[in-house]
Design an enzyme around this catalytic site. Structure first.
Site, PDB file in Angstrom:
ATOM      1  N   LYS A 152       0.873  -1.256   0.138  1.00  0.00           N
ATOM      2  CA  LYS A 152       0.135  -0.018  -0.027  1.00  0.00           C
ATOM      3  C   LYS A 152       0.902   1.317   0.062  1.00  0.00           C
ATOM      4  O   LYS A 152       2.072   1.143   0.180  1.00  0.00           O
ATOM      5  CB  LYS A 152      -1.095  -0.098   1.331  1.00  0.00           C
ATOM      6  CG  LYS A 152      -0.379   0.367   2.444  1.00  0.00           C
ATOM      7  CD  LYS A 152      -1.395   0.436   3.398  1.00  0.00           C
ATOM      8  CE  LYS A 152      -1.653   1.739   4.226  1.00  0.00           C
ATOM      9  NZ  LYS A 152      -0.812   2.327   4.825  1.00  0.00           N
ATOM     10  N   HIS A 244      -6.559  -0.572   6.338  1.00  0.00           N
ATOM     11  CA  HIS A 244      -6.753  -1.679   7.588  1.00  0.00           C
ATOM     12  C   HIS A 244      -8.079  -1.511   8.019  1.00  0.00           C
ATOM     13  O   HIS A 244      -8.388  -2.479   8.403  1.00  0.00           O
ATOM     14  CB  HIS A 244      -5.747  -1.115   8.480  1.00  0.00           C
ATOM     15  CG  HIS A 244      -4.127  -1.028   7.948  1.00  0.00           C
ATOM     16  ND1 HIS A 244      -3.762  -1.798   6.997  1.00  0.00           N
ATOM     17  CD2 HIS A 244      -3.183  -0.145   8.301  1.00  0.00           C
ATOM     18  CE1 HIS A 244      -2.532  -1.713   6.470  1.00  0.00           C
ATOM     19  NE2 HIS A 244      -2.110  -0.337   7.390  1.00  0.00           N
TER      20      HIS A 244
HETATM   21  C1  BG6 Z   1       0.923   1.288   8.205  1.00  0.00           C
HETATM   22  C2  BG6 Z   1       0.602   2.590   8.335  1.00  0.00           C
HETATM   23  O1  BG6 Z   1       0.110   0.946   7.103  1.00  0.00           O
HETATM   24  O2  BG6 Z   1       0.389   0.669   9.238  1.00  0.00           O
HETATM   25  C3  BG6 Z   1       1.422   3.259   9.410  1.00  0.00           C
HETATM   26  O3  BG6 Z   1       1.209   3.318   7.027  1.00  0.00           O
HETATM   27  C4  BG6 Z   1       0.845   2.601  10.621  1.00  0.00           C
HETATM   28  O4  BG6 Z   1       1.066   4.606   9.664  1.00  0.00           O
HETATM   29  C5  BG6 Z   1       0.961   1.172  10.764  1.00  0.00           C
HETATM   30  O5  BG6 Z   1       1.725   2.920  11.895  1.00  0.00           O
HETATM   31  C6  BG6 Z   1       0.207   0.281  11.516  1.00  0.00           C
HETATM   32  O6  BG6 Z   1       0.698  -1.144  11.691  1.00  0.00           O
HETATM   33  P1  BG6 Z   1       0.437  -1.949  12.813  1.00  0.00           P
HETATM   34  O7  BG6 Z   1       0.772  -3.285  12.309  1.00  0.00           O
HETATM   35  O8  BG6 Z   1       1.725  -1.329  13.679  1.00  0.00           O
HETATM   36  O9  BG6 Z   1      -0.871  -1.835  13.446  1.00  0.00           O
END
Ligand code: BG6
Length: 501
Positions: A152, A244
């Site tokens: 992404k 997400h």
């Molecule tokens: C990423 C974002 O896709 O996901 C980040 O670009 C974010 O900004 C991260 O911090 C969060 O991932 P996780 O796995 O730490 O929840």
């Protein structure tokens, strides 16, 4: 048995990483590959081909990789480093030069299965894909496959996502394309579907007759740190929501797929996003709130305001927090609000989904001092806590009738032996096996942007005056509390205390 999971190892293949000298390779991909090797999930005949602009040659790249592997170990002891270096080579070149792709073709050989991983800045995606197509590197025969993994962000709004998908689909079939959302690699995210559909007591309650509302929270304590330049062009909504948060939403709200493989799962997820109520027909200011963090303290450490961070303009209007209320217009969910929020520099790191069930009637307790019943919440803890909690009411011991809310908890760490994981292992394994069910399809990505585009359009014309500022280390702007309070509800508190209503 072929490995500890009793599943087949993938066929021989070469992983070609574009942007191989970057952070993603060092911090996530290499540790994931090492965990896979340890678990027997890599092909016996595995090879790695790094591609980047730095002119360092095979040996220079191997040195670079060795240093990264010494720093980011995954779950291994270091004895595997040579195994990886022996099967690693490197092509240096610009992504826009035809020569780079000729060199890749030479190194790869003709009949080799290959997985092209685009670990590059998003601005390079279309260039690399176009050249891979032009150099015939994505052409398959009966003897070998060619696949593309893309990180992404997939575009920065609806038109750019459509354009990117168009560019990619010019040179590859949808089933050759694996668009990664790393949330789908998390065990606890994959468990959402298993929890819903493998337990007979869950599904009969999973609808508007029994559910009051759903909350999805992805709270982070990290601020923008050194990512100021790219984050300022992105913001919390683009960074987290269409990908997400919408993946979590779809898994919670979808109908049961007919089977696990193929497109069945992705079809059901796509239907959820298609049924999300159109923001164009709503009061966007009431139903979507944004915020930017000001100075404060997170985990007892001082944090500078977002707009004072390196590479962020002081008058930036980029949001670091977003909260929204969504409706899903289908038979299962109509009338059930879904509240979503995500933000940086908040008081706790916590990703969780809470399903709050409707209250039982209070009739039995008429004439007692009991004025309300504890809420019945089911919380799926995604991270850092991993597990499931069910909250329900019990009688407080004693002669008077009194009720208290208590939690029944399941925690992964107590129930299972943990395997070291970065979240990329399953996704890399699935792409080597050709199973795209945990990856994002073009239509789902576009559907996510379609939902959010009216909000992006509204914000485009707003200045700093309309942007709520919240203190770093807080739970976000008060406007987000108001968004849910207006409906007589409240957010689950980020520090784990308190519940809904
Ligand atoms: C990423 C974002 O896709 O996901 C980040 O670009 C974010 O900004 C991260 O911090 C969060 O991932 P996780 O796995 O730490 O929840």
């Amino acid at each position: 048995m072929t490995n500890q999971y009793d599943i087949e190892p993938p066929p021989p293949c070469t992983l070609v990483i574009f942007g191989a000298t970057g952070d993603l390779t060092r911090r996530l991909l290499m540790p994931a590959l090492r965990n896979m090797r340890r678990a027997g999930l890599l092909p016996h005949d595995f090879a790695l081909l790094g591609v980047a602009s730095r002119d360092i040659g095979d040996d220079g790249f191997r040195d670079h990789l060795r240093k990264g592997m010494e720093e980011f170990k995954g779950g291994t002891d270091g004895s595997d480093i040579d195994w990886f270096l022996e099967r690693t080579c490197y092509v240096s070149g610009k992504f826009e030069d035809d020569g780079t792709y000729r060199a890749i073709a030479d190194r790869l050989g003709k009949d080799r299965n290959a997985l092209f991983y685009l670990a590059t800045p998003p601005s390079e995606f279309s260039v690399v894909v176009e050249h891979l197509g032009k150099a015939n590197l994505l052409k398959e025969t009966d003897d070998h496959w060619r696949r593309l993994i893309i990180e992404k962000p997939f575009g920065h709004d609806l038109p750019s996502a459509i354009a990117l998908n168009k560019d990619i689909l010019k040179v590859a079939r949808e089933d050759q394309i694996f668009r990664i959302d790393h949330y789908l690699g998390k065990e606890t995210v994959q468990n959402i579907m298993v929890f819903r559909f493998s337990n007979g007591f869950v599904e009969p309650l999973w609808n508007r007759d029994h559910i009051d509302h759903v909350q999805i929270t992805v709270a982070e304590t990290v601020g923008v740190e050194q990512r100021g330049k790219s984050y300022d062009a992105t913001g919390a909504l683009r960074d987290m929501v269409p990908n997400h948060l919408f993946q979590l939403l779809s898994l919670i709200a979808m109908e049961p797929p007919a089977c696990l493989g193929g497109d069945a799962l992705r079809n059901e997820k796509a239907k959820v996003l298609d049924a999300v109520q159109d923001f164009r027909r709503q009061n966007r200011h009431q139903n979507v709130v944004r915020g930017q963090y000001g100075a404060g303290r997170v985990n007892d450490k001082p944090v500078v305001a977002y707009c004072q961070s390196p590479d962020v303009p002081p008058d930036s209007t980029t949001e670091t927090f977003v909260a929204m209320k969504l409706g899903i217009d289908n038979w299962r969910w109509v009338g059930v609000p879904f509240y979503l929020r995500t933000g940086k520099a908040l008081m706790r790191r916590r990703t969780e989904i809470t399903i709050q069930f409707k209250q039982a009637p209070l009739t039995l307790f008429r004439g007692t001092p009991i004025e309300h019943l504890p809420t019945n919440d089911l919380t799926l803890h995604i991270q850092p806590e991993e597990g499931v909690t069910l909250r329900f009411g019990v009688k407080v011991p004693g002669p008077a009738v009194a009720i208290d809310g208590v939690d029944m908890k399941f925690g992964y760490e107590n129930a299972f032996q943990r395997m070291p994981s970065t979240g990329y292992e399953t996704l890399l394994y699935d792409s080597m096996m050709g199973d795209g069910s945990l990856f994002m399809r073009a239509d789902t990505i576009e559907a996510g942007w379609r939902v959010m585009q009216p909000v992006l359009d509204t914000w485009k014309n707003e200045g700093r005056r309309e942007l709520p500022i919240y203190a770093a280390g807080s739970a976000g702007p008060s406007e987000a509390d108001e968004l849910i309070r207006r409906d007589g509800r409240r957010w689950r508190s980020l520090d784990g205390r308190g519940d809904g209503k």
